[in-house]
Design a protein around this motif. Structure first.
Motif, PDB file in Angstrom:
ATOM      1  N   GLY A 102      -6.749   0.973   7.143  1.00 34.62           N
ATOM      2  CA  GLY A 102      -6.161   0.332   6.213  1.00 34.62           C
ATOM      3  C   GLY A 102      -6.878   0.325   4.788  1.00 34.62           C
ATOM      4  N   GLY A 103      -6.398  -0.096   3.862  1.00 34.62           N
ATOM      5  CA  GLY A 103      -5.165  -0.682   3.739  1.00 34.62           C
ATOM      6  C   GLY A 103      -3.819   0.112   3.679  1.00 34.62           C
ATOM      7  N   ALA A 104      -2.769  -0.874   2.870  1.00 35.84           N
ATOM      8  CA  ALA A 104      -1.461  -0.092   2.830  1.00 35.84           C
ATOM      9  C   ALA A 104      -1.208   1.352   2.073  1.00 35.84           C
ATOM     10  N   GLN A 105      -2.411   1.603   0.981  1.00 34.46           N
ATOM     11  CA  GLN A 105      -2.022   2.810   0.204  1.00 34.46           C
ATOM     12  C   GLN A 105      -2.882   3.831   1.163  1.00 34.46           C
ATOM     13  N   ILE A 106      -3.777   3.296   1.971  1.00 37.08           N
ATOM     14  CA  ILE A 106      -4.370   4.426   2.812  1.00 37.08           C
ATOM     15  C   ILE A 106      -3.690   4.809   3.969  1.00 37.08           C
ATOM     16  N   TYR A 107      -2.879   3.815   4.642  1.00 40.20           N
ATOM     17  CA  TYR A 107      -1.927   3.956   5.564  1.00 40.20           C
ATOM     18  C   TYR A 107      -0.763   4.955   5.331  1.00 40.20           C
ATOM     19  N   ALA A 108      -0.496   4.779   3.949  1.00 36.68           N
ATOM     20  CA  ALA A 108       1.013   5.615   3.408  1.00 36.68           C
ATOM     21  C   ALA A 108       0.359   7.011   3.208  1.00 36.68           C
ATOM     22  N   LEU A 109      -1.017   7.263   2.952  1.00 38.07           N
ATOM     23  CA  LEU A 109      -1.525   8.516   2.992  1.00 38.07           C
ATOM     24  C   LEU A 109      -1.601   9.246   4.104  1.00 38.07           C
ATOM     25  N   ALA A 110      -2.249   8.679   5.258  1.00 34.35           N
ATOM     26  CA  ALA A 110      -2.809   8.947   6.403  1.00 34.35           C
ATOM     27  C   ALA A 110      -1.544   9.090   7.355  1.00 34.35           C
ATOM     28  N   LEU A 111      -0.568   8.333   7.321  1.00 31.28           N
ATOM     29  CA  LEU A 111       0.814   8.359   8.375  1.00 31.28           C
ATOM     30  C   LEU A 111       1.317   9.868   8.597  1.00 31.28           C
ATOM     31  N   PRO A 112       1.677  10.693   7.287  1.00 31.35           N
ATOM     32  CA  PRO A 112       2.001  11.937   7.698  1.00 31.35           C
ATOM     33  C   PRO A 112       1.015  12.811   8.451  1.00 31.35           C
ATOM     34  N   MET A 113      -0.160  12.645   8.438  1.00 32.97           N
ATOM     35  CA  MET A 113      -1.238  13.499   9.128  1.00 32.97           C
ATOM     36  C   MET A 113      -1.649  12.897  10.473  1.00 32.97           C
ATOM     37  N   ALA A 114      -1.237  11.599  10.865  1.00 33.95           N
ATOM     38  CA  ALA A 114      -1.664  10.743  11.783  1.00 33.95           C
ATOM     39  C   ALA A 114      -1.153  11.566  13.345  1.00 33.95           C
ATOM     40  N   ASP A 115      -1.998  11.511  14.233  1.00 29.94           N
ATOM     41  CA  ASP A 115      -1.565  11.866  15.664  1.00 29.94           C
ATOM     42  C   ASP A 115      -1.277  10.720  16.597  1.00 29.94           C
ATOM     43  N   THR A 116      -1.924   9.484  16.255  1.00 32.63           N
ATOM     44  CA  THR A 116      -1.648   8.630  17.201  1.00 32.63           C
ATOM     45  C   THR A 116      -1.602   7.183  16.179  1.00 32.63           C
ATOM     46  N   LEU A 117      -0.476   6.070  16.619  1.00 39.00           N
ATOM     47  CA  LEU A 117      -0.565   4.988  16.217  1.00 39.00           C
ATOM     48  C   LEU A 117      -1.269   3.798  16.973  1.00 39.00           C
ATOM     49  N   THR A 135       7.358   2.589   6.904  1.00 36.92           N
ATOM     50  CA  THR A 135       8.317   2.753   7.982  1.00 36.92           C
ATOM     51  C   THR A 135       7.882   3.743   8.984  1.00 36.92           C
ATOM     52  N   ILE A 136       8.069   3.512  10.380  1.00 34.15           N
ATOM     53  CA  ILE A 136       7.817   4.360  11.359  1.00 34.15           C
ATOM     54  C   ILE A 136       9.093   4.909  12.082  1.00 34.15           C
ATOM     55  N   SER A 137       9.368   6.343  11.996  1.00 35.68           N
ATOM     56  CA  SER A 137      10.441   6.688  12.198  1.00 35.68           C
ATOM     57  C   SER A 137      10.551   7.245  13.755  1.00 35.68           C
ATOM     58  N   ASP A 138      11.551   6.543  14.378  1.00 37.96           N
ATOM     59  CA  ASP A 138      11.676   6.812  15.971  1.00 37.96           C
ATOM     60  C   ASP A 138      11.960   8.459  15.979  1.00 37.96           C
ATOM     61  N   ASN A 139      12.331   9.199  14.916  1.00 39.73           N
ATOM     62  CA  ASN A 139      12.132  10.656  15.146  1.00 39.73           C
ATOM     63  C   ASN A 139      10.933  11.256  15.237  1.00 39.73           C
ATOM     64  N   ARG A 160       1.605  -7.774  21.208  1.00 39.31           N
ATOM     65  CA  ARG A 160       1.526  -6.863  22.378  1.00 39.31           C
ATOM     66  C   ARG A 160       0.896  -5.645  21.573  1.00 39.31           C
ATOM     67  N   PHE A 161       0.263  -4.987  22.548  1.00 36.66           N
ATOM     68  CA  PHE A 161      -0.275  -3.923  22.112  1.00 36.66           C
ATOM     69  C   PHE A 161       0.648  -2.593  22.348  1.00 36.66           C
ATOM     70  N   GLU A 162       0.493  -1.525  21.645  1.00 34.79           N
ATOM     71  CA  GLU A 162       1.498  -0.380  21.610  1.00 34.79           C
ATOM     72  C   GLU A 162       0.780   0.721  21.144  1.00 34.79           C
ATOM     73  N   THR A 163       0.868   1.764  21.861  1.00 34.41           N
ATOM     74  CA  THR A 163       0.236   3.134  21.472  1.00 34.41           C
ATOM     75  C   THR A 163       1.576   4.158  21.103  1.00 34.41           C
ATOM     76  N   LEU A 164       1.573   4.468  19.982  1.00 40.47           N
ATOM     77  CA  LEU A 164       2.644   5.787  19.599  1.00 40.47           C
ATOM     78  C   LEU A 164       2.040   7.098  19.281  1.00 40.47           C
ATOM     79  N   LEU A 165       2.488   8.094  19.965  1.00 46.66           N
ATOM     80  CA  LEU A 165       2.170   9.314  19.810  1.00 46.66           C
ATOM     81  C   LEU A 165       3.192  10.331  18.928  1.00 46.66           C
ATOM     82  N   ARG A 166       2.773  11.119  18.177  1.00 48.56           N
ATOM     83  CA  ARG A 166       3.738  11.787  17.089  1.00 48.56           C
ATOM     84  C   ARG A 166       4.282  13.079  18.119  1.00 48.56           C
ATOM     85  N   LYS A 167       5.498  12.889  18.040  1.00 61.42           N
ATOM     86  CA  LYS A 167       6.176  13.835  18.854  1.00 61.42           C
ATOM     87  C   LYS A 167       6.094  15.256  18.157  1.00 61.42           C
ATOM     88  N   ILE A 168       6.019  16.127  19.042  1.00 60.09           N
ATOM     89  CA  ILE A 168       5.374  17.628  18.674  1.00 60.09           C
ATOM     90  C   ILE A 168       6.689  18.315  18.465  1.00 60.09           C
TER      91      ILE A 168
END
Length: 168
Positions: A102-117, A135-139, A160-168
């Motif tokens: 975190g926080g929000a600004q760092i998350y926004a910068l990191a989201l495009p390069m993240a592998d896992t949420l 926003t997390i895109s289902d695509n 609840r806990f959830e793990t999201l993986l980036r689609k390749i």
């Protein structure tokens, strides 16, 4: 060849993607805090200045704390200070995985390069929340694991806990 570490974002979100209010978490749920510690222990953690300043006891033990601040002279006891997210990741080349916390600004910068949420999802919104996750895109993301909903005994909040993986 330089190997980049896996980049995991760890965050707790309300249904409207709110993550905080007044410089604090929306809810303090023991199971969420325990999961955070269990997942991040032994790994570098990257955070913004405001997140670092919100930590009640300063730098988190058992983890390499890295604070991103535009102010090169910013002092963060127990942490390293860098001026960009890319610099933070580049100094972690020896790690298999880094967590963005975190926080929000760092998350926004990191989201495009993240592998896992690594998400903690809450069942309720907070009217005066002032900080949101992008926003997390289902695509782009697929749910790899979801726990059942549980109820925090102190607050009554369902999570609840959830793990999201980036689609390749």
């Amino acid at each position: 060849m330089i190997k980049n570490p896996e980049i995991d974002i760890i965050v707790a979100v309300a249904p409207d993607m709110a993550i905080g209010r007044g410089g604090d978490l929306l809810f303090h749920i023991s199971a969420d805090l325990k999961r955070f510690k269990q997942l991040t222990m032994g790994h570098p953690i990257i955070m913004g200045r405001k997140t670092f300043e919100s930590l009640p006891k300063g730098a988190l033990p058992g983890r390499r704390n890295i604070v991103v601040s535009r102010n090169r002279s910013y002092s963060a006891p127990g942490a390293e200070v860098v001026v960009s997210l890319s610099e933070a990741v580049s100094i972690c080349q020896d790690a298999d995985k880094v967590f963005v916390i975190g926080g929000a600004q760092i998350y926004a910068l990191a989201l495009p390069m993240a592998d896992t949420l690594q998400l903690t999802r809450f069942d309720r919104t907070v009217a005066d929340a002032d900080c949101h996750f992008p926003t997390i895109s289902d695509n782009e993301w697929i749910s790899a694991e979801k726990s059942k909903w549980a109820t925090d005994e102190k607050s009554g909040v369902k999570y609840r806990f959830e793990t999201l993986l980036r689609k390749i």
